[in-house]
Each structure stands twice: as structure tokens, then as C-alpha cells.
Motif scaffolding. Sequence first.
Motif, PDB file in Angstrom:
ATOM      1  N   ASP A 149       0.836  -1.206   0.000  1.00  0.00           N
ATOM      2  CA  ASP A 149       0.000   0.000   0.000  1.00  0.00           C
ATOM      3  C   ASP A 149       0.867   1.251   0.000  1.00  0.00           C
ATOM      4  O   ASP A 149       0.628   2.196  -0.761  1.00  0.00           O
ATOM      5  N   PHE A 150       1.868   1.258   0.881  1.00  0.00           N
ATOM      6  CA  PHE A 150       2.760   2.414   1.022  1.00  0.00           C
ATOM      7  C   PHE A 150       3.456   2.703  -0.301  1.00  0.00           C
ATOM      8  O   PHE A 150       3.495   3.855  -0.759  1.00  0.00           O
ATOM      9  N   GLU A 151       3.991   1.656  -0.942  1.00  0.00           N
ATOM     10  CA  GLU A 151       4.727   1.844  -2.196  1.00  0.00           C
ATOM     11  C   GLU A 151       3.808   2.296  -3.328  1.00  0.00           C
ATOM     12  O   GLU A 151       4.195   3.131  -4.152  1.00  0.00           O
ATOM     13  N   ASP A 152       2.591   1.760  -3.373  1.00  0.00           N
ATOM     14  CA  ASP A 152       1.633   2.191  -4.404  1.00  0.00           C
ATOM     15  C   ASP A 152       1.313   3.672  -4.264  1.00  0.00           C
ATOM     16  O   ASP A 152       1.255   4.412  -5.252  1.00  0.00           O
ATOM     17  N   ILE A 153       1.102   4.099  -3.023  1.00  0.00           N
ATOM     18  CA  ILE A 153       0.780   5.518  -2.771  1.00  0.00           C
ATOM     19  C   ILE A 153       1.962   6.408  -3.138  1.00  0.00           C
ATOM     20  O   ILE A 153       1.805   7.435  -3.803  1.00  0.00           O
ATOM     21  N   LEU A 154       3.162   5.996  -2.717  1.00  0.00           N
ATOM     22  CA  LEU A 154       4.359   6.796  -3.025  1.00  0.00           C
ATOM     23  C   LEU A 154       4.615   6.872  -4.526  1.00  0.00           C
ATOM     24  O   LEU A 154       5.093   7.895  -5.033  1.00  0.00           O
ATOM     25  N   ASP A 155       4.300   5.793  -5.250  1.00  0.00           N
ATOM     26  CA  ASP A 155       4.449   5.810  -6.712  1.00  0.00           C
ATOM     27  C   ASP A 155       3.567   6.896  -7.324  1.00  0.00           C
ATOM     28  O   ASP A 155       4.006   7.644  -8.203  1.00  0.00           O
ATOM     29  N   HIS A 156       2.328   6.977  -6.859  1.00  0.00           N
ATOM     30  CA  HIS A 156       1.427   8.006  -7.368  1.00  0.00           C
ATOM     31  C   HIS A 156       1.973   9.406  -7.061  1.00  0.00           C
ATOM     32  O   HIS A 156       1.934  10.293  -7.911  1.00  0.00           O
ATOM     33  N   VAL A 157       2.474   9.581  -5.830  1.00  0.00           N
ATOM     34  CA  VAL A 157       3.009  10.889  -5.428  1.00  0.00           C
ATOM     35  C   VAL A 157       4.201  11.266  -6.306  1.00  0.00           C
ATOM     36  O   VAL A 157       4.281  12.388  -6.824  1.00  0.00           O
TER      37      VAL A 157
END
Length: 223
Positions: A149-157
Motif C-alpha cells: 500500500d505504502f509503495e503504491d501511494i508513493l508511486d502516485h506521489v
Amino acid sequence: MQYDNPQALLDHAQSFAGSTLGELCERYKEQVPQQLLHKKGWVGQFIEMILGATSGSLAQPDFPDIGVELKTLPIDEQGRPLESTYVSVVPLIDIQGLCWENSVVRHKLMHVLWVPIVASREIPIEKRQIAMPFLWQPSVEQEQTLKQDFEDILDHVSMGGIEQVDARLGEILQVRPKAANSKALTDAIGPDGSTIKTLPRGFYLRPQFTKHCLQQYFTETQV
């Protein structure tokens, strides 16, 4: 207040189980707010104070010496969480080199003291009761999901897509706006790589997940 280990902290926290916020305020000479609209964080800050948390708003666990984060958890009379649980601010710029392993989110979620509070809206603040606090650590599978979840969110950012990120993204972690008002803007990466202004965001744990943590603990204690 210093604790030698997480169990000592847990023992202290569990001594409050069954007490109401009004009773604890009386004991610690604190004033119960009339309403929480403009004092949303009061309950958590009060519990931090009586347990002796030392970190305040620093990006580390509330009890850094023993590596434990404190989270109050409003629940209804059936033990269901009433809201998502704030973890930390979502970094929106300067995220090069940031990964799950060195993130504030991971540091805070590796060992959590949950303090459930029966806090349905119709219960007056002073009558809201502390349920049984418990310690929790993520399983290997849970940490893997949190990391994803953390990595998916950071990818979007990092790709300039923060404005497309909403609360639907993430299985356990979700992103929600975190600002006192709509004028409290911060810098973020825009779609073309330039800096844009946007609302601050926070990482939150979904209520379904904290409900699972509650059920797991109370099932284990009844075995």
C-alpha cells in the motif's frame, strides 16, 4: 515517565480499563471539553499525557525508548471502530530514497499500544469509557500488505498523481486530506514534475483493519 519494556506500559494502560474520561480527568485535574469539534485530538493527547508519552508530534513512536506507538481507537458499544486511524503525514516532495523500511509509517506501526474507547456520538465525552488496551504487532503478511500500500501511494506521489489519489487506494493504508481548513496548502509534485499547491495528506488505517486487530486480540484472550 520511563518504561523498561512494552509490558510495563501495557500494565499501566490496562489499569485505566473501565474508567471513564470524566473519572480520569478528575484524577489528573484536567478539564473535559464540552465538545470535540475544535479539539479533535484532545482524547489522544490526554491519554498520551496520563501514560507519559514523550514524542509529541515528532516523527517517531510515542514511546521511543521501547519502540511503541500509542493509538486511541474510538469504538461503538459492539466494539466496532468508528473511524479510520491516523498514522502520519504523507510526504509529497523530496521523496527520493524513501522506502517502506525507513519510513515513519513503518516505525510507528511495528509495535502499537491500542487504547479502545467506547465513544459513540450519543455518549457524553465525560461518560466515554476506556476498554481493555492491548499491544499489537503486524504479522509478516500484514506488513507485506502495508508495504505494498505504502509503495503504491508513493508511486502516485512521485509521478505527480497526488490529486488522483483518494481513500479507495490501498488495502490497509489509505490516504485522506489532513488540514485544519482548505487554505492550509502545502507543496507537492505536479503532473509535469513542477511544484504545485495541494492539501496536506495523511496515511490512515482503514476501520476494517483495526476491527480485525480488535477481533484477533479478543479472540486470543478468550482462548
